[in-house]
Design an enzyme around this catalytic site. Structure first.
Site, PDB file in Angstrom:
ATOM      1  N   HIS A 101       8.070 -27.854   1.921  1.00 37.48           N
ATOM      2  CA  HIS A 101       7.085 -28.756   1.326  1.00 37.48           C
ATOM      3  C   HIS A 101       6.037 -27.979   0.536  1.00 37.48           C
ATOM      4  O   HIS A 101       4.998 -28.518   0.195  1.00 37.48           O
ATOM      5  CB  HIS A 101       6.413 -29.572   2.429  1.00 37.48           C
ATOM      6  CG  HIS A 101       7.385 -30.244   3.335  1.00 37.48           C
ATOM      7  ND1 HIS A 101       8.021 -31.425   3.002  1.00 37.48           N
ATOM      8  CD2 HIS A 101       7.884 -29.884   4.544  1.00 37.48           C
ATOM      9  CE1 HIS A 101       8.850 -31.771   3.985  1.00 37.48           C
ATOM     10  NE2 HIS A 101       8.790 -30.855   4.931  1.00 37.48           N
ATOM     11  N   GLU A 128       0.827  -1.206   0.000  1.00 35.31           N
ATOM     12  CA  GLU A 128       0.000   0.000   0.000  1.00 35.31           C
ATOM     13  C   GLU A 128       0.860   1.254   0.000  1.00 35.31           C
ATOM     14  O   GLU A 128       0.487   2.282  -0.553  1.00 35.31           O
ATOM     15  CB  GLU A 128      -0.946  -0.007   1.212  1.00 35.31           C
ATOM     16  CG  GLU A 128      -2.015   1.067   1.142  1.00 35.31           C
ATOM     17  CD  GLU A 128      -3.090   0.900   2.190  1.00 35.31           C
ATOM     18  OE1 GLU A 128      -3.546   1.916   2.732  1.00 35.31           O
ATOM     19  OE2 GLU A 128      -3.475  -0.259   2.489  1.00 35.31           O
ATOM     20  N   LYS A 166     -12.880   1.996  -3.225  1.00 32.76           N
ATOM     21  CA  LYS A 166     -14.057   2.265  -2.392  1.00 32.76           C
ATOM     22  C   LYS A 166     -15.150   2.967  -3.200  1.00 32.76           C
ATOM     23  O   LYS A 166     -16.338   2.665  -3.074  1.00 32.76           O
ATOM     24  CB  LYS A 166     -13.657   3.113  -1.188  1.00 32.76           C
ATOM     25  CG  LYS A 166     -12.780   2.393  -0.175  1.00 32.76           C
ATOM     26  CD  LYS A 166     -12.394   3.326   0.970  1.00 32.76           C
ATOM     27  CE  LYS A 166     -11.508   2.629   1.989  1.00 32.76           C
ATOM     28  NZ  LYS A 166     -11.088   3.547   3.079  1.00 32.76           N
TER      29      LYS A 166
END
Length: 529
Positions: A351, A322, A455
C-alpha cells in the site's frame, strides 16, 4: 525464462545454511556464469584480503587502525592475547553487571531498582541497539529502553517527558568513542540538567561506553559515574553491535547476547569459504555488483516481511552507505562509489511504493526478508484454510513474482524465525558482504572521510554563529543583514548568516528580525538588549 528453466536456476543458485536454517536465493538476479568467471580473480583477492583483515592487517592506513569486529564473536581469532582477554573480560563484565542490576544489588540512589534505560548515542551507537531491541525484545522485558539519537531539543523534551517520574529509576547510558561527538555531548548536557532540576544525582544513574583515556573517560572518573565499559579503537560505530555498544543494551532488556554472538560466529564461518557459490556473503556481493555494474547504479530496497525487522533497512543504510559511499578508490582515483539503501516492510509496501517498484523507474533491486515461522503458537484461520501468516507469505511471494515478471530483480533471504541467533547471523552476513563488495570495487569500507568533512563544516557554522552574536552585541542597535555579514568578514556567506539569525530569532534568546521575510536582503537584525 520459462518456469522449468527458472526452477532449475533456483536450485542451482540456492544457498542453505543447515545450522541456522537460513536460505539465500539470488536466482532472480540476472547475472550469468560469464560474470562469475570475469570476477573470479577479484573474488580470490577479496577472500585473501578479508582473511588478512581478520588476522590483524591495517585496514585504515590514514588512521593506522585495524578492523576487528569479527573477533568480538570469536575471540580466539584476535591477533594477540591482550586483545583476546579484553574481549572476553568485557563480555563477562557486561553479564555480571546485568545480573547485579536484575538482582537489585546495583540500584538507583532513590529507588529500589532500575525500571528504564535512557540510551544516548548517535549513528552506529544507536542504530544497532535500536534494531536489535525492535527485533528481539519481549513483552515482559525487565526494563524499557528509550533512545536519544539526535541533537533535537524537542526530541529531548519528548523522551525525558515520557519518562516523567520514572527518571529517578532510569539507568542512563552514554555512548561516545571520544566524548566530543556534538550530538552525544549536547544530549549529555541536557539530560544532566533535567536530573539536576529534579534533585537527582546523575552520577548514580550514569554508565559510560567510551575509549579508555578519552575525554568522556576522564569525565566519568571525575564525576564518579556508576560504571564504564570500553569501546575498542578497532571497532567502527557501524560494526559495533557485538561490542559493549550493542550487547549492554540488549542484555539489560533480557535479550540473549550469547545467542547473538553464536549466530554471528556461525555466519562468519560460512562467509570465510573461498568459493562464491558456497559463500552467502559472496553471493550478495556478486548480486550487488551485477545489479549496479560495479558502480552502484541501482538502489537496494530492503523489504522485511516481519514487523520486528522493520528497522533493518535503517540499520543497513548506515552499514552499507557509510562503508561503500566513497569518492576515491584505494589507488586514489576518483570513482564515486556507493550503494543507496532504503526500505519499509511487507506487507505495508503493498500500500506504499510497490506500485513504483513494479511499474516505475527500474533503478533498484529488491531484497526480500522472509521469516518462515509466523508466531510462537498456533494461528486462527482468518479465511477457510488460510491464516494471517499465510497472507503475509502470499504477499511476499506474489510481490516477488510481480516484480520478476516486469524485469525487476530481487534477492530473497529466508530465516526460520526471528531470534537472537538469526539476528546475529543477519548482522554478520551483511558486514561480510559489505567487506567483500568493497574489495571487488577497490575501495576502503572502513573509513568515512565524508562524515568527518560534515562535522568540520558544522563546526565552522557554529563558529560563524559565535561571530554573529558578538557583532550584534556590540552593534549598539539594529543592523542590516548586509552590514552584519560585512562586519564579520562573511559577505560571501550572507545566505548562511541569514539562516543562522533566522534560527536565533525563532527561539526565545533575545534576537529579532524586522522587515519583509520574502525579501531577506532587506531585513534588519537586532541582538539581545
Amino acid at each position: 525464462m520459462n518456469s522449468q528453466t527458472l526452477w532449475q536456476r533456483y536450485q542451482d543458485w540456492l544457498y542453505f545454511h543447515e545450522g541456522l536454517g537460513a536460505y539465500v536465493d539470488v536466482s532472480r538476479m540476472g547475472f550469468d556464469e560469464t560474470l562469475l568467471e570475469t570476477l573470479a580473480p577479484k573474488f580470490a583477492d577479496a577472500f585473501k584480503l578479508m582473511a588478512d583483515l581478520e588476522a590483524g592487517a591495517i585496514a585504515n592506513p590514514d588512521e593506522n587502525r585495524r578492523v576487528g569486529h569479527y573477533w568480538l564473536r570469536d575471540p580466539d581469532r584476535a591477533p594477540d592475547s591482550a586483545t583476546r582477554e579484553e574481549i572476553v573480560s568485557t563480555l563477562a563484565d557486561i553479564e555480571s553487571f546485568v545480573v547485579a542490576i536484575d538482582a537489585g544489588e546495583i540500584r538507583p540512589p532513590r529507588a529500589d531498582r532500575f525500571t528504564d534505560i535512557l540510551w544516548v548515542g548517535i549513528g552506529g551507537s544507536a542504530l544497532g541497539p535500536q534494531f536489535v531491541s525492535e527485533a528481539l525484545v519481549s513483552c515482559d522485558a525487565p526494563r524499557a529502553i528509550h533512545f536519544i539519537d539526535n541533537t533535537d531539543p524537542a526530541g529531548f523534551d519528548r523522551i525525558l517527558g515520557r519518562l516523567g517520574e520514572r527518571l529517578g529509576s532510569t539507568l542512563v547510558i552514554i555512548t561516545s568513542k571520544s566524548g566530543g561527538t556534538p550530538e552525544t555531548h549536547n544530549a549529555l548536557v541536557e539530560v544532566k540538567q533535567v536530573f539536576a532540576a529534579k534533585g537527582l544525582d546523575f552520577a548514580g544513574h550514569a554508565v559510560g561506553i567510551t575509549l579508555r583515556g578519552s575525554a568522556m573517560d576522564k569525565l566519568e572518573d571525575a564525576e564518579g559515574w556508576l560504571r564504564e565499559f570500553p569501546m575498542f579503537d578497532w571497532v567502527g560505530g557501524r560494526t559495533s553491535e557485538m561490542s559493549a555498544v550493542g550487547l549492554l543494551a540488549a542484555a539489560l532488556q533480557g535479550i540473549d547476547i550469547r545467542g547473538m554472538l553464536a549466530g554471528a560466529a556461525e555466519m562468519d564461518a560460512a562467509t570465510r569459504v573461498p568459493e562464491v557459490r558456497r559463500n552467502p556473503a559472496a553471493l550478495l556481493a556478486l548480486s550487488w555488483y551485477h545489479a549496479g555494474q560495479g558502480k552502484g547504479e541501482k538502489d537496494m530496497v530492503i523489504l522485511p516481511y516481519k514487523d520486528s525487522l522493520m528497522l533493518f533497512s535503517r540499520y543497513l543504510q548506515q552499514l552499507v552507505m557509510e562503508s561503500l559511499g566513497k569518492e576515491k578508490d584505494l589507488d586514489g582515483r576518483v570513482v564515486h562509489q556507493g550503494l543507496a539503501v532504503y526500505g519499509n516492510k511487507g506487507s505495508t509496501d503493498q500500500h506504499a511504493y510497490v506500485q513504483q517498484l513494479r511499474e516505475g523507474i527500474p533503478n533498484f533491486f529488491a531484497t526480500f526478508i522472509e521469516v518462515l515461522e509466523d508466531r510462537s503458537g498456533p494461528s486462527v484461520e482468518v479465511k477457510p484454510g488460510a491464516t494471517s501468516g499465510d497472507f503475509l507469505t502470499g504477499f511476499l511471494l506474489g510481490t516477488r513474482q510481480a516484480l520478476y515478471e516486469n524485469c525487476r530483480e530481487s534477492i530473497t533471504l529466508t530465516i526460520p524465525r526471528v531470534d537472537a541467533r538469526r539476528v546475529g547471523a543477519l548482522i554478520a552476513l551483511y558486514e561480510r558482504a559489505v567487506g567483500l563488495y568493497a574489495f571487488l570495487v577497490n575501495i576502503n569500507a572502513y573509513h568515512q572521510p565524508g562524515v568527518e568533512a560534515g562535522k568540520k563544516a558544522a563546526a565552522a557554522i557554529l563558529d560563524l554563529q559565535g561571530r554573529i552574536c558578538s557583532a550584534l552585541a556590540t552593534a549598539g542597535g539594529p543592523i542590516s543583514l548586509a552590514a552584519l555579514a560585512e562586519s564579520i568578514g562573511a559577505t560571501e556567506q550572507v545566505e548562511t548568516v541569514y539562516q543562522i539569525v533566522r534560527h536565533l530569532a525563532a527561539n526565545p534568546r533575545g534576537f529579532s528580525i524586522t522587515g519583509d521575510p520574502s525579501r531577506p536582503g532587506t531585513l534588519t537584525i537586532a541582538g539581545p538588549a
